[in-house]
Design an enzyme around this catalytic site. Structure first.
Site, PDB file in Angstrom:
ATOM      1  N   ASN A 149      26.029  19.492  18.405  1.00 45.25           N
ATOM      2  CA  ASN A 149      26.634  20.409  17.451  1.00 45.25           C
ATOM      3  C   ASN A 149      27.789  21.113  18.160  1.00 45.25           C
ATOM      4  OD1 ASN A 149      27.280  22.371  15.604  1.00 45.25           O
ATOM      5  ND2 ASN A 149      25.401  23.567  15.869  1.00 45.25           N
ATOM      6  N   LYS A 205      29.908  23.049  16.943  1.00 45.32           N
ATOM      7  CA  LYS A 205      30.202  24.358  16.347  1.00 45.32           C
ATOM      8  C   LYS A 205      31.726  24.515  16.139  1.00 45.32           C
ATOM      9  CE  LYS A 205      26.175  26.146  18.678  1.00 45.32           C
ATOM     10  NZ  LYS A 205      25.300  27.289  18.850  1.00 45.32           N
ATOM     11  N   HIS A 232      21.401  25.962   9.742  1.00 49.21           N
ATOM     12  CA  HIS A 232      21.502  26.416  11.138  1.00 49.21           C
ATOM     13  C   HIS A 232      21.384  27.939  11.156  1.00 49.21           C
ATOM     14  CE1 HIS A 232      23.121  27.260  15.111  1.00 49.21           C
ATOM     15  NE2 HIS A 232      22.889  25.997  15.407  1.00 49.21           N
ATOM     16  N   GLU A 237      22.957  30.108  12.659  1.00 49.98           N
ATOM     17  CA  GLU A 237      24.252  30.808  12.573  1.00 49.98           C
ATOM     18  C   GLU A 237      24.734  30.879  11.127  1.00 49.98           C
ATOM     19  OE1 GLU A 237      26.203  28.500  15.625  1.00 49.98           O
ATOM     20  OE2 GLU A 237      24.885  29.419  17.112  1.00 49.98           O
ATOM     21  N   GLU A 255      14.616  25.378  16.085  1.00 52.04           N
ATOM     22  CA  GLU A 255      15.543  26.083  16.963  1.00 52.04           C
ATOM     23  C   GLU A 255      15.196  27.567  16.982  1.00 52.04           C
ATOM     24  OE1 GLU A 255      19.417  23.770  17.482  1.00 52.04           O
ATOM     25  OE2 GLU A 255      19.687  25.023  15.736  1.00 52.04           O
ATOM     26  N   GLY A 269      22.266  29.293  22.411  1.00 50.65           N
ATOM     27  CA  GLY A 269      23.477  29.788  23.069  1.00 50.65           C
ATOM     28  C   GLY A 269      23.234  30.922  24.041  1.00 50.65           C
ATOM     29  N   SER A 295      19.551  26.005  23.894  1.00 47.36           N
ATOM     30  CA  SER A 295      19.889  25.961  25.317  1.00 47.36           C
ATOM     31  C   SER A 295      19.335  24.736  26.035  1.00 47.36           C
ATOM     32  CB  SER A 295      19.440  27.251  26.011  1.00 47.36           C
ATOM     33  OG  SER A 295      20.132  28.367  25.472  1.00 47.36           O
TER      34      SER A 295
HETATM   35  C1  PEP Z   1      22.721  24.758  18.405  1.00 47.18           C
HETATM   36  O1  PEP Z   1      23.894  25.015  18.175  1.00 47.18           O
HETATM   37  O2  PEP Z   1      22.032  24.266  17.510  1.00 47.18           O
HETATM   38  C2  PEP Z   1      22.202  25.023  19.737  1.00 47.18           C
HETATM   39  C3  PEP Z   1      20.962  24.729  19.977  1.00 47.18           C
HETATM   40  O3  PEP Z   1      23.067  25.581  20.645  1.00 47.18           O
HETATM   41  P1  PEP Z   1      22.826  25.695  22.249  1.00 47.18           P
HETATM   42  O4  PEP Z   1      22.370  24.342  22.728  1.00 47.18           O
HETATM   43  O5  PEP Z   1      24.146  26.100  22.794  1.00 47.18           O
HETATM   44  O6  PEP Z   1      21.751  26.725  22.450  1.00 47.18           O
END
Ligand code: PEP
Length: 255
Positions: free
Chosen positions: A11, A13, A103, A105, A173, A179, A217
């Protein structure tokens, strides 16, 4: 991982102008091609989800490669007066096979509810896109001991009728791990994925075959311990998907 074929999804983003995005897509495709030339078929699905502005050109860059492309969100309607939004059919038209919906976000920045996520996933299915439906608890919810209840209710609320292993992937998640560099422990991930699997048995006849990704992460250094867990069928990778060597190192832990 049983019979389920792993999926590693990147992803991106809101990262990447044309030059760097196309170079990244080409590099991911190059890694997959090099692996296949040297070692035979890749027993893994690879997906990149670039920003909407890059979709059409990334699609061309990936032509002939086994790397697929997904959108990061779609509107629930096919068209209309929705300034700034992109529909599932537009993603399909640009060359996508997948779209991420729900997601955290989006749930936070755009106040997306489970109902909205469900409608988006249904729109994706109607356009023959695989919906990657994200669920996960906040730190406060986990601290209150509500993590599994939240994940269970997001799952029930966000999956449309007719969700199958073909058209749907779940991404667990934990919001506090996205992040932040904080990764959930393997015990927490194992518990959450088992909970999702049990939750799926109640809402889809395809629960055993449906893939459940972990996201939050994921890095080359922690991926192996996560990917070997029984109900972890791959990863949704944010930050580390922007570096081809890191993304590939994560993918390799599934091979
Ligand atoms: C994500 O954007 O779904 C995500 C898991 O980001 P990160 O790996 O940076 O934590």
């Amino acid at each position: 991982m049983g019979e389920r074929r792993p999926l590693i999804a990147g992803n991106w983003k809101m990262h990447g102008l044309r030059q760097e995005g196309l170079a990244l897509a080409a590099a991911v495709a190059g890694k997959a091609d090099a692996y296949q030339s040297a070692r035979g078929p890749l027993h893994l699905d690879l997906l990149v989800c670039p920003p909407a502005t890059l979709l059409r050109e990334v699609s061309k860059t990936l032509a002939g490669s086994i790397v697929s492309m997904g959108g990061q969100d779609c509107h629930a309607l096919e068209n209309g007066a929705h300034t700034g939004d992109v529909s599932a059919s537009m993603l399909k038209d640009a060359g996508c096979s997948h779209v991420i919906v729900g997601h955290s976000e989006r749930r936070t920045d755009h106040r997306e509810t489970d109902d909205k996520v469900k409608a988006k996933a249904a729109a994706a299915h109607a356009c023959d896109l695989t919906a990657i439906i994200c669920v996960g608890e906040t730190r406060e919810e986990r601290d209150r001991g509500e993590a599994m209840a939240i994940v269970g209710s997001q799952l029930v609320g966000s999956l449309p009728d007719g969700a199958t292993a073909e058209n749907t992937v779940i991404a667990y998640e934990p919001v506090w791990a996205i992040g932040t560099g904080l990764v959930a422990t393997v015990e927490d991930v194992a518990e959450a994925h088992a909970e999702v699997r049990v939750g799926l048995t109640k809402i889809s006849s395809d629960s055993d075959a449906m893939r459940i990704l972990y996201g939050g992460s994921v890095k080359p250094g922690n991926a192996a311990g996560l990917m070997e867990l029984e109900d972890v069928d791959g990863g949704l990778v944010g930050g580390a998907s922007l570096e081809v060597d890191d993304f590939w190192a994560i993918a390799e832990t599934c091979l």
